[in-house]
Every structure is written in structure tokens, then in C-alpha cells.
Design a protein around this motif. Structure first.
Motif, PDB file in Angstrom:
ATOM      1  N   ALA A   2      14.404  37.622   4.923  1.00 49.99           N
ATOM      2  CA  ALA A   2      14.662  36.675   3.848  1.00 49.99           C
ATOM      3  C   ALA A   2      14.671  37.356   2.476  1.00 49.99           C
ATOM      4  CB  ALA A   2      13.598  35.570   3.865  1.00 49.99           C
ATOM      5  N   SER A  14      18.999  32.641   1.462  1.00 53.31           N
ATOM      6  CA  SER A  14      17.921  33.447   2.038  1.00 53.31           C
ATOM      7  C   SER A  14      16.671  32.611   2.247  1.00 53.31           C
ATOM      8  CB  SER A  14      17.601  34.629   1.122  1.00 53.31           C
ATOM      9  OG  SER A  14      18.680  35.525   1.069  1.00 53.31           O
ATOM     10  N   PHE A  20      17.217  30.305   5.155  1.00 59.24           N
ATOM     11  CA  PHE A  20      17.099  31.074   6.385  1.00 59.24           C
ATOM     12  C   PHE A  20      15.635  31.323   6.723  1.00 59.24           C
ATOM     13  CE2 PHE A  20      16.492  35.192   8.432  1.00 59.24           C
ATOM     14  CZ  PHE A  20      17.305  35.066   9.549  1.00 59.24           C
ATOM     15  N   ALA A  34      14.161  29.996  10.219  1.00 59.83           N
ATOM     16  CA  ALA A  34      13.773  31.036  11.173  1.00 59.83           C
ATOM     17  C   ALA A  34      12.286  30.983  11.488  1.00 59.83           C
ATOM     18  CB  ALA A  34      14.148  32.411  10.626  1.00 59.83           C
TER      19      ALA A  34
END
Length: 584
Positions: free
Chosen positions: A43, A145, A148, A152
């Protein structure tokens, strides 16, 4: 399996595939743990990512080396220990000379060659994958980012915990057989080692050391008597045995024991037909502790639970194992996940031939959280008993009286508070058990059967005065056509752990292996009950009780004419029993 091929060849060949198949979930779980850090750091690559390439190579080098080392060392240690490597190995760091000496007979060169091969091929594969994928990275905007990062991080929870089931990943998830080697082969070594570190199973220091060990053992063993009582209340011969474990069945809601009236009318009626034990105390405060106390006659631990460590439970005595050795068929029934609290590994070790759990029932028969409703499981159990090989030792564990107390019947105990929902759930289970017993009485096997109804533990509800042991006071009732006497009340003070010795002696069997179990009918017995809760213990004697806080070191509850020597007896019992737990 290749390294220990002689053990592998003792198994049916399809077990090799089953071990690999069942072990995949634990492999994926540990892979998830390994990938958390690289995922989170990704990230921060929205501006520059060259540093990330270096990190991946270093991270791969370190993790691959550690895992290859654990795997190759485990190969030989399994031969000596009989179980997969865990954090117990840290003890050898205190004496490296002795550790090296103990390896003198091991094929060190061969093991190191295996380790180097595993490390080399794994690291080569990882670097090849990195070389193909990392150049594809491109700078991302900070917002993407961050998004994500959130997605994640959340996504890895599912593989790490082994799926969407209620119980998170543990050894029971991969255990599938009575064959210990097949189960051990399914275990992922680094996962097992990490779990052992987290749960500190390597720690052999007894935090409850109040007396010299020899003095504590002497005081504890003086509480037990090895004589077999002459009183026999059960028919002789190969009697069928059913142990029905009732979730959270506290004596506080049983009218015939002076509890709330009208909650368990079926049990109150059945108590007139059997042998009611009125003064029994649970050994612990959780189901996983109660299960071992009932089936293995083993006392609960305040801060640990032995059932969660298969290497410790492997050599525990147990009723199913004892009856299995004497030609009985054995089975365990539960409407929920037997993987919960690592129970399944224990059940397999204790030689249950058949384990029926949540996977055997339809989704339409489930409540929203735990599993199949009690009447569904009891009906399945009743049907299966008609075809069970006799004699049998079968166990059933209910679940509907566990939070969130969901039952598939109209409300009988009005109210929406947690206490009212709890009482309503107990009333439902009571009716389900009453229906089961009524149907069982019509079966041909009933006349030759002993049914034991006992709680796994008590419950804080209904609320009582703090500092009293009533939370641990539980009922126990014996029923069945195998009873010689009915309508009896046994008022002897005893523990849940005493069932094992009492039951075996009543059936003319030895209880020598159950050193923590005391026959309730032994006229020479010391009447006492010990119970453990989170970092505290209770000590109950006929003349009174005391409850000790292990953290503060003070008495938080006391009643009756109980002298200071009893506190020392309670401490000695805790010290000795926890020392036994540590030594296993």
C-alpha cells in the motif's frame, strides 16, 4: 511421509492423500499469515516501489530459510518425540551442549541436505516469480493505494482463520482419523510452531507454586482413595452407556435442587425415576474444560485449556478409550462444529469410532450461529442407537442453551432479557431431552442401558450473590433400565471429574488410569470439589467453601467453618494439577 515411510506404510494408501487434502487448509492459513506483511507494505508503493523489490527478496530469503529449517529439524525430532515440532524446542537453547549431544545419533548430514534442497528450490521459485511479477508494478494514487490496503487487509482474514466457519483454524481442522500419524502428517509445521509460541505451550514454569512440589503432591494425593466400593447400583454385564452433556446446565434452574421452579419440569420428573446427584460441581467454566473433566476425569486449568494442545491430550485416559479397549462401539454427537476449541482432535485421540457434527444436518435445522437444534440432534441420535453395535459407549453434547439462546419453538419463559432467553432455551432443551428419554424407554436396548445426564459447566445466570460457588454447582442424573435402584438422591459432595471412577467401578471395571477421579460411593473418600476459573480457584468442603483470586492472592468468597489448612489444600491441588498439565 517419505522420511517416516515405515509409519506411512502402516496406513491405508488413501490416507496419504487424505492427510495432504485435510492439511491444505492449514497450509493456506499459514500462507495467509506470511502474505499479510508484503500485502500491507504494498500500500506504500504509490510513489516508489524499487525498495519493495528489495524487501520481497529479503523477506523471501528469511521466511524460506526459517521454514526449511523447521521442516528438516521436525523430520528427526518427530522420531524422538512422537509429535510435530513446537516451541518446546526452545528449552534446548538453554543447554546447547546437551542438545548437540542428543543429535549425535541423528543423520545430521542427510537432514541438512534435505533442508538445503528445500530452501534452494523454494527460494529459486520465489525469486523467479518475483522477477516476472514485480516489474509489472506501477505507481498508484494514494487513494487507490489506501483502498487496496483496506480491502487486502480484510481479505486475508478469511484464509488465515481457515474459512467462514465459526471455529478459527486449529489442529482439529486438519485432524480426521484415529490414526495419530495420519493426523500429524496433515499439520503444517510453521503454523504449529507459531501457534505453540503464541499459546506458550513451551513454558514449563508453574505460576501457581505455593509449596515445595513434594509437599503439594503429598497433600493432593492424600485426598484420593484407591478402594473400590461394594455398593453397586447398576446391573452387571456389558451395559450400554450414554453420557448426555447438557450445555450450561446450572443447578440454579432445577426445581428439585432448590432452583427456579418450572424451568426443567421434565428433568424434575425424571429425577424421581433415577439416581440424582445433588452436590456436584463443575471443574471449569468453559465447555472445552468440562469435556475433558467429564470424559477424562481431568481437572480444569485456570489460565489454559488442555484440550487445545493435542500433544498433551494424546496420553490422557478417557472413558471412550477405556470402553473401546473392552470391545464397546463409541460415538460422539454434537450439532455444532467439533473443530471449536480444538475438540475434534481430542475426540479422535480418545477413540470415538464415529463423530457426528454439524456437517451431518440440514441447514434448515440450524439456528443462526452454533448449529443444529437439540431436538434434531437427539432425534438423529435416537434413530442411530437402534442400529449401533452393542455394547456401546456414546456421548451427546447439546448446544441450544448456549448464547444466543435461539430455539425453534414458541416462547414459554416470557421476556427478552438475556436471562429470560437463557431460561427459555433451557426449557426447550429440557423438553427435547424428556421426549428423547420417553422414546428411548420403548426401545429394546433401554433395559440394558445407563444414561448419565450431566452439565459441561454452570452459568452466571440466573444472577446470584457474588463470591458464591453456585455458578459451578451442576446437576447429575443417572437413568436407564440398567439401574437396580431408582428414586435415590446422593448428597455426597463431589466433582465433575469423579464421574469416570464412579462409573467404571459401578460397571466392575478398573479406574486405575484416572488418578484425578474419586469414586463418589467410596466410603473412605475425602469429600471435596475443586473448580477453576480465569486465574482463580474454588475449594469446596462439606463444612464450607472458599474462593481464591490467584492475581491478588486474596480470598474473594468464603462461607462456613472452613479452617486455614483448607486454603493450603486448595493451593496444593492447583499447584499439583497444573504441574501435571505442564509435564504432559
Amino acid at each position: 511421509m517419505a522420511y517416516h515411510y515405515t509409519k506411512a506404510l502402516e496406513l491405508p494408501s488413501y490416507y496419504w492423500a487424505l492427510s495432504a487434502w485435510h492439511g491444505v487448509r492449514m497450509d493456506i492459513s499459514f500462507a495467509g499469515y506470511l502474505l499479510v506483511l508484503p500485502t500491507l507494505l504494498m500500500a506504500f508503493t504509490f510513489k516508489r516501489f524499487n525498495w519493495y523489490k528489495s524487501f520481497i527478496h529479503s523477506y523471501s530469503l528469511l521466511t524460506t530459510f526459517i521454514i526449511a529449517l523447521l521442516v528438516c529439524v521436525d523430520l528427526e525430532l518427530f522420531r524422538a518425540w512422537g509429535f510435530r515440532i513446537d516451541a518446546t524446542s526452545l528449552h534446548y537453547l538453554q543447554s546447547p551442549r546437551e542438545a548437540w549431544a542428543s543429535m549425535s545419533s541423528a543423520p545430521v548430514g542427510f537432514i541438512l541436505s534435505i533442508g538445503l534442497f528445500l530452501f534452494g528450490i523454494s527460494y529459486w521459485l520465489l525469486t523467479r516469480i518475483a522477477a516476472r511479477t514485480l516489474p509489472q508494478l506501477r505507481p498508484l494514487s494514494p487513494i487507490i493505494s489506501l483502498l487496496f490496503f483496506i480491502i487486502a487487509a480484510a481479505a486475508w482474514i478469511i484464509p488465515i482463520r481457515g474459512g467462514l466457519q465459526l471455529a478459527p483454524m486449529n489442529q482439529s481442522t486438519v485432524y480426521f482419523s484415529e490414526e495419530s500419524f495420519a493426523n500429524y502428517a496433515a499439520v503444517n509445521v510453521p503454523w504449529n510452531y507459531s501457534s505453540s509460541l503464541i499459546h506458550q505451550t513451551y513454558n514449563k514454569d508453574n505460576p501457581f507454586r505455593y509449596l515445595p512440589d513434594s509437599t503439594a503432591r503429598q497433600k493432593t494425593r492424600a485426598l484420593y482413595d484407591d478402594q473400590v466400593p461394594q455398593l453397586t447400583l447398576v446391573d452387571s454385564g456389558r451395559i450400554n452407556v450414554i453420557v448426555l452433556i447438557w450445555e450450561s446446565f446450572t443447578a440454579k434452574i432445577v426445581g428439585t435442587l432448590g432452583g427456579l421452579p418450572g424451568i426443567t419440569p421434565q428433568f424434575d420428573q425424571l429425577a424421581q425415576e433415577g439416581i440424582l446427584f445433588t452436590n456436584i460441581y463443575a471443574s471449569g467454566d468453559r465447555s472445552d474444560k468440562g469435556m475433558v473433566s467429564i470424559l477424562s476425569g481431568y481437572p480444569a486449568q485456570p489460565t489454559r485449556s488442555i484440550i487445545k494442545i493435542p500433544t498433551k491430550t494424546l496420553h490422557l485416559p478417557s472413558l471412550p478409550k477405556n470402553f473401546k479397549q473392552q470391545g464397546y462401539s463409541t460415538a460422539f454427537y454434537y450439532g455444532g462444529e467439533t473443530e471449536f476449541a480444538n475438540m475434534k482432535s481430542y475426540f479422535l485421540q480418545q477413540k470415538f469410532d464415529n463423530i457426528v457434527d454439524i456437517h451431518a444436518f440440514n441447514k434448515s435445522d440450524m439456528n443462526s450461529k452454533w448449529g443444529a437444534h437439540d431436538h434434531v440432534v437427539l432425534n438423529r441420535f435416537l434413530s442411530d442407537l437402534d442400529h449401533a453395535p452393542q455394547p456401546f459407549f456414546n456421548t451427546l453434547f447439546t448446544l441450544s442453551s448456549h448464547e444466543p439462546f435461539e430455539v425453534p419453538v414458541p416462547t414459554v419463559i416470557a421476556g427478552t432479557s438475556q436471562e429470560k432467553l437463557f431460561l427459555n432455551a433451557l426449557h426447550y432443551t429440557d423438553r427435547s431431552i424428556g421426549d428423547f428419554v420417553a422414546a428411548a424407554k420403548t426401545k429394546p436396548w433401554w433395559k440394558n442401558t445407563l444414561l448419565v445426564i450431566i452439565a459441561d459447566h454452570g452459568h452466571p445466570m440466573p444472577a446470584t450473590e457474588a463470591g458464591k460457588p453456585s455458578q459451578f454447582h451442576i446437576p447429575m442424573l443417572w437413568l436407564g433400565g440398567a439401574l437396580k435402584n431408582t428414586g435415590l438422591r446422593i448428597n455426597t459432595l463431589a466433582s465433575q471429574t469423579d464421574l469416570a471412577s464412579t462409573l467404571l467401578h459401578q460397571l466392575g471395571k478398573s479406574s486405575h488410569d484416572f488418578e484425578w477421579s474419586n469414586d463418589i460411593f467410596d466410603s473412605h473418600r475425602q469429600n471435596f470439589a475443586y473448580f477453576a476459573f480465569n486465574n482463580g480457584f474454588g475449594w469446596v468442603r462439606p463444612q464450607g467453601y472458599l474462593i481464591h483470586d490467584n492475581i491478588g492472592g486474596n480470598i474473594i468468597g468464603k462461607e462456613g467453618n472452613i479452617n486455614p489448612a483448607e486454603l493450603e489444600n486448595g493451593k496444593a491441588y492447583l499447584q499439583t494439577s497444573f504441574g501435571d498439565y505442564l509435564s504432559r
